[in-house]
Design a protein around this motif. Sequence first.
Motif, PDB file in Angstrom:
ATOM      1  N   ILE A  62      -1.330  37.949  41.046  1.00 62.32           N
ATOM      2  CA  ILE A  62      -0.176  37.107  40.744  1.00 62.32           C
ATOM      3  C   ILE A  62       0.033  37.179  39.229  1.00 62.32           C
ATOM      4  CG2 ILE A  62       0.804  34.794  40.780  1.00 62.32           C
ATOM      5  CD1 ILE A  62       0.401  35.998  43.586  1.00 62.32           C
ATOM      6  N   PRO A  63       1.146  37.762  38.775  1.00 64.49           N
ATOM      7  CA  PRO A  63       1.363  37.871  37.330  1.00 64.49           C
ATOM      8  C   PRO A  63       1.596  36.505  36.701  1.00 64.49           C
ATOM      9  CG  PRO A  63       3.305  38.615  38.531  1.00 64.49           C
ATOM     10  CD  PRO A  63       2.248  38.318  39.553  1.00 64.49           C
ATOM     11  N   ASN A  64       1.332  36.424  35.403  1.00 68.33           N
ATOM     12  CA  ASN A  64       1.566  35.173  34.681  1.00 68.33           C
ATOM     13  C   ASN A  64       2.371  35.446  33.414  1.00 68.33           C
ATOM     14  OD1 ASN A  64      -0.201  35.882  32.501  1.00 68.33           O
ATOM     15  ND2 ASN A  64      -1.956  35.098  33.630  1.00 68.33           N
ATOM     16  N   ARG A  65       2.559  34.437  32.596  1.00 67.43           N
ATOM     17  CA  ARG A  65       3.408  34.535  31.412  1.00 67.43           C
ATOM     18  C   ARG A  65       2.951  35.596  30.420  1.00 67.43           C
ATOM     19  NH1 ARG A  65       0.777  29.624  31.135  1.00 67.43           N
ATOM     20  NH2 ARG A  65      -0.870  29.543  29.562  1.00 67.43           N
ATOM     21  N   CYS A  66       1.715  36.058  30.506  1.00 66.23           N
ATOM     22  CA  CYS A  66       1.189  37.065  29.581  1.00 66.23           C
ATOM     23  C   CYS A  66       1.202  38.474  30.166  1.00 66.23           C
ATOM     24  CB  CYS A  66      -0.245  36.705  29.198  1.00 66.23           C
ATOM     25  SG  CYS A  66      -0.408  35.138  28.335  1.00 66.23           S
ATOM     26  N   SER A  67       1.546  38.615  31.424  1.00 69.87           N
ATOM     27  CA  SER A  67       1.414  39.908  32.107  1.00 69.87           C
ATOM     28  C   SER A  67       2.241  41.019  31.471  1.00 69.87           C
ATOM     29  CB  SER A  67       1.777  39.772  33.586  1.00 69.87           C
ATOM     30  OG  SER A  67       0.854  38.926  34.237  1.00 69.87           O
ATOM     31  N   ASP A  68       3.483  40.739  31.094  1.00 72.32           N
ATOM     32  CA  ASP A  68       4.324  41.785  30.513  1.00 72.32           C
ATOM     33  C   ASP A  68       3.784  42.257  29.166  1.00 72.32           C
ATOM     34  OD1 ASP A  68       5.025  39.265  29.411  1.00 72.32           O
ATOM     35  OD2 ASP A  68       7.095  39.889  29.045  1.00 72.32           O
ATOM     36  N   THR A  69       3.361  41.327  28.315  1.00 69.89           N
ATOM     37  CA  THR A  69       2.823  41.679  27.000  1.00 69.89           C
ATOM     38  C   THR A  69       1.489  42.394  27.136  1.00 69.89           C
ATOM     39  OG1 THR A  69       3.935  39.767  26.043  1.00 69.89           O
ATOM     40  CG2 THR A  69       2.146  40.759  24.754  1.00 69.89           C
ATOM     41  N   ALA A  70       0.627  41.897  28.016  1.00 71.71           N
ATOM     42  CA  ALA A  70      -0.669  42.537  28.220  1.00 71.71           C
ATOM     43  C   ALA A  70      -0.504  43.971  28.714  1.00 71.71           C
ATOM     44  CB  ALA A  70      -1.512  41.729  29.212  1.00 71.71           C
ATOM     45  N   LEU A  71       0.431  44.191  29.625  1.00 74.90           N
ATOM     46  CA  LEU A  71       0.657  45.540  30.141  1.00 74.90           C
ATOM     47  C   LEU A  71       1.185  46.460  29.045  1.00 74.90           C
ATOM     48  CD1 LEU A  71       0.547  47.508  32.485  1.00 74.90           C
ATOM     49  CD2 LEU A  71       2.815  46.699  33.182  1.00 74.90           C
ATOM     50  N   ALA A  72       2.105  45.982  28.223  1.00 75.47           N
ATOM     51  CA  ALA A  72       2.629  46.799  27.121  1.00 75.47           C
ATOM     52  C   ALA A  72       1.518  47.161  26.139  1.00 75.47           C
ATOM     53  CB  ALA A  72       3.758  46.061  26.404  1.00 75.47           C
ATOM     54  N   LEU A  73       0.669  46.197  25.804  1.00 73.11           N
ATOM     55  CA  LEU A  73      -0.455  46.467  24.904  1.00 73.11           C
ATOM     56  C   LEU A  73      -1.427  47.472  25.516  1.00 73.11           C
ATOM     57  CD1 LEU A  73      -1.155  42.832  23.679  1.00 73.11           C
ATOM     58  CD2 LEU A  73      -0.292  44.728  22.284  1.00 73.11           C
ATOM     59  N   TYR A  74      -1.723  47.290  26.780  1.00 72.36           N
ATOM     60  CA  TYR A  74      -2.668  48.169  27.469  1.00 72.36           C
ATOM     61  C   TYR A  74      -2.130  49.604  27.564  1.00 72.36           C
ATOM     62  CZ  TYR A  74      -6.057  49.756  30.933  1.00 72.36           C
ATOM     63  OH  TYR A  74      -7.036  50.447  31.593  1.00 72.36           O
ATOM     64  N   MET A  75      -0.863  49.744  27.928  1.00 69.89           N
ATOM     65  CA  MET A  75      -0.268  51.085  28.028  1.00 69.89           C
ATOM     66  C   MET A  75      -0.235  51.760  26.655  1.00 69.89           C
ATOM     67  SD  MET A  75       2.758  50.325  30.848  1.00 69.89           S
ATOM     68  CE  MET A  75       3.945  51.060  29.812  1.00 69.89           C
ATOM     69  N   SER A  76       0.048  51.004  25.621  1.00 73.16           N
ATOM     70  CA  SER A  76       0.055  51.549  24.266  1.00 73.16           C
ATOM     71  C   SER A  76      -1.339  51.991  23.846  1.00 73.16           C
ATOM     72  CB  SER A  76       0.599  50.517  23.283  1.00 73.16           C
ATOM     73  OG  SER A  76       1.944  50.248  23.573  1.00 73.16           O
ATOM     74  N   LEU A  77      -2.331  51.186  24.156  1.00 74.35           N
ATOM     75  CA  LEU A  77      -3.714  51.545  23.858  1.00 74.35           C
ATOM     76  C   LEU A  77      -4.067  52.865  24.530  1.00 74.35           C
ATOM     77  CD1 LEU A  77      -6.632  50.756  22.850  1.00 74.35           C
ATOM     78  CD2 LEU A  77      -6.953  49.865  25.162  1.00 74.35           C
ATOM     79  N   LYS A  78      -3.762  52.967  25.805  1.00 70.30           N
ATOM     80  CA  LYS A  78      -4.101  54.171  26.568  1.00 70.30           C
ATOM     81  C   LYS A  78      -3.352  55.396  26.052  1.00 70.30           C
ATOM     82  CE  LYS A  78      -7.057  52.479  29.369  1.00 70.30           C
ATOM     83  NZ  LYS A  78      -8.447  52.929  29.257  1.00 70.30           N
ATOM     84  N   GLY A  79      -2.077  55.234  25.747  1.00 68.92           N
ATOM     85  CA  GLY A  79      -1.269  56.368  25.337  1.00 68.92           C
ATOM     86  C   GLY A  79      -1.475  56.797  23.900  1.00 68.92           C
ATOM     87  N   PHE A  80      -1.559  55.844  22.982  1.00 71.54           N
ATOM     88  CA  PHE A  80      -1.593  56.183  21.567  1.00 71.54           C
ATOM     89  C   PHE A  80      -2.990  56.166  20.962  1.00 71.54           C
ATOM     90  CE2 PHE A  80       2.714  54.818  22.417  1.00 71.54           C
ATOM     91  CZ  PHE A  80       3.429  55.884  21.883  1.00 71.54           C
ATOM     92  N   HIS A  81      -3.831  55.283  21.409  1.00 71.94           N
ATOM     93  CA  HIS A  81      -5.177  55.201  20.843  1.00 71.94           C
ATOM     94  C   HIS A  81      -6.139  56.137  21.569  1.00 71.94           C
ATOM     95  CE1 HIS A  81      -8.340  53.424  18.475  1.00 71.94           C
ATOM     96  NE2 HIS A  81      -9.024  53.157  19.560  1.00 71.94           N
ATOM     97  N   GLU A  82      -6.031  56.183  22.890  1.00 70.88           N
ATOM     98  CA  GLU A  82      -6.918  57.039  23.686  1.00 70.88           C
ATOM     99  C   GLU A  82      -6.291  58.398  23.990  1.00 70.88           C
ATOM    100  OE1 GLU A  82      -8.443  54.926  27.066  1.00 70.88           O
ATOM    101  OE2 GLU A  82      -9.040  53.206  25.842  1.00 70.88           O
ATOM    102  N   ASN A  83      -5.067  58.599  23.546  1.00 67.94           N
ATOM    103  CA  ASN A  83      -4.360  59.878  23.708  1.00 67.94           C
ATOM    104  C   ASN A  83      -4.231  60.348  25.149  1.00 67.94           C
ATOM    105  OD1 ASN A  83      -3.839  60.247  20.920  1.00 67.94           O
ATOM    106  ND2 ASN A  83      -5.962  60.904  20.654  1.00 67.94           N
ATOM    107  N   LEU A  84      -4.068  59.415  26.069  1.00 67.20           N
ATOM    108  CA  LEU A  84      -3.807  59.819  27.452  1.00 67.20           C
ATOM    109  C   LEU A  84      -2.382  60.332  27.540  1.00 67.20           C
ATOM    110  CD1 LEU A  84      -5.500  56.956  29.502  1.00 67.20           C
ATOM    111  CD2 LEU A  84      -6.434  59.169  28.852  1.00 67.20           C
ATOM    112  N   SER A  85      -2.135  61.171  28.504  1.00 64.65           N
ATOM    113  CA  SER A  85      -0.812  61.778  28.632  1.00 64.65           C
ATOM    114  C   SER A  85       0.253  60.739  28.996  1.00 64.65           C
ATOM    115  CB  SER A  85      -0.840  62.872  29.698  1.00 64.65           C
ATOM    116  OG  SER A  85      -0.946  62.295  30.988  1.00 64.65           O
ATOM    117  N   LYS A  86       1.485  61.104  28.700  1.00 70.53           N
ATOM    118  CA  LYS A  86       2.623  60.254  29.037  1.00 70.53           C
ATOM    119  C   LYS A  86       2.671  60.008  30.546  1.00 70.53           C
ATOM    120  CE  LYS A  86       7.603  60.023  28.184  1.00 70.53           C
ATOM    121  NZ  LYS A  86       8.746  60.712  27.573  1.00 70.53           N
ATOM    122  N   THR A  87       2.339  61.033  31.316  1.00 70.73           N
ATOM    123  CA  THR A  87       2.325  60.916  32.776  1.00 70.73           C
ATOM    124  C   THR A  87       1.285  59.902  33.230  1.00 70.73           C
ATOM    125  OG1 THR A  87       3.033  63.208  32.966  1.00 70.73           O
ATOM    126  CG2 THR A  87       2.048  62.209  34.924  1.00 70.73           C
TER     127      THR A  87
END
Length: 126
Positions: A62-87
Amino acid sequence: MPGMFVVDREWLASHFEGSTVSETWRDDIFERSLVPLLTTAEIHADNDVYEDPAFKDAFETIPNRCSDTALALYMSLKGFHENLSKTTVKSIRSAFKKMWELLDGDTYRGKWHFNEAKQHWEGNPA
């Protein structure tokens, strides 16, 4: 897919091992542009998300008021810090979107917003 969500939840929980998130992590967000999905104003406005007790539960079914921000931060971490592919980053978003879409009829579909009349969040944070 269930294993992926365990790792994601562990990432959220790691922010609560101490009383607050380290300044180093916050500096990484700003200096290394790990959050290009958010504007600088949104980052500053959401900076207190780490202090919000709901943040650690942002990836629950069940998402909460922080879910959208947490997901954006997590995706950014994975893509830019850990260099995972865009896919791979898109796959992470898709998995969360699907998880939330399958809940409670149409409650978690469409634009993410707070429904004042019902006093709860609805739409899809992904």
